[in-house]
Design an enzyme around this catalytic site. Sequence first.
Site, mmCIF file in Angstrom:
data_model
loop_
_atom_site.group_PDB
_atom_site.id
_atom_site.type_symbol
_atom_site.label_atom_id
_atom_site.label_comp_id
_atom_site.label_asym_id
_atom_site.label_seq_id
_atom_site.Cartn_x
_atom_site.Cartn_y
_atom_site.Cartn_z
ATOM 1 N N ASP A 124 0.864 -1.181 0.000
ATOM 2 C CA ASP A 124 0.000 0.000 0.000
ATOM 3 C C ASP A 124 0.900 1.230 0.000
ATOM 4 O OD1 ASP A 124 -2.392 -1.482 0.157
ATOM 5 O OD2 ASP A 124 -2.234 -1.615 2.335
ATOM 6 N N ASP A 142 -7.036 -1.314 -4.378
ATOM 7 C CA ASP A 142 -8.054 -0.994 -3.376
ATOM 8 C C ASP A 142 -8.998 0.102 -3.879
ATOM 9 O OD1 ASP A 142 -6.734 -2.775 -1.652
ATOM 10 O OD2 ASP A 142 -5.557 -1.167 -0.730
#
Length: 167
Positions: A124, A142
């Site tokens: 991330d 995401d």
Amino acid sequence: MYSNGPRRIVAFLVALGVFSLDRWTKSMVEARIGAYDTKTVIPGFFNIVRSENPGVAFGMFSGSSTQAHTLILIALSLVAVLLLGGMLWRIDRLDSPSAAGLAFIFGGAMGNVYDRVHVGRVTDFLDFYVGSWHWYTFNIADASICTGAGLLILSMLLTRHHGEARA
């Protein structure tokens, strides 16, 4: 009635585009950002960071990163990807927002599954914040999954609205 071949091709190309963009951005971050580095993009609002998430969305289940835990997440993710692919294949049953939503979700899910299979965790890097309050760090996959979910909700609301108008 027209053939769904072109719609199916477009949907899978959208998913492939999401997957490719996700992989490219993650590889850039992994190659250029150290584990504890922060690159400020918009001061007070947006940074590029590098975070490794062994859990699922929003860091859930990240406290347990045993091999069995990782294998269970991979298995569940693979089942979800297969189900999404099957739903997208049957595009003739979908309206346009639903087809686009599933394509975004499928591409994002493939991006995160790829990471889990190859390294057991997801990278991330998008860090949005105001002051000292930070949203959960996330990635392109995401964001695509959330966008796809929004399109599915939009489709449900539009379908419901049209159904009420006819009654």
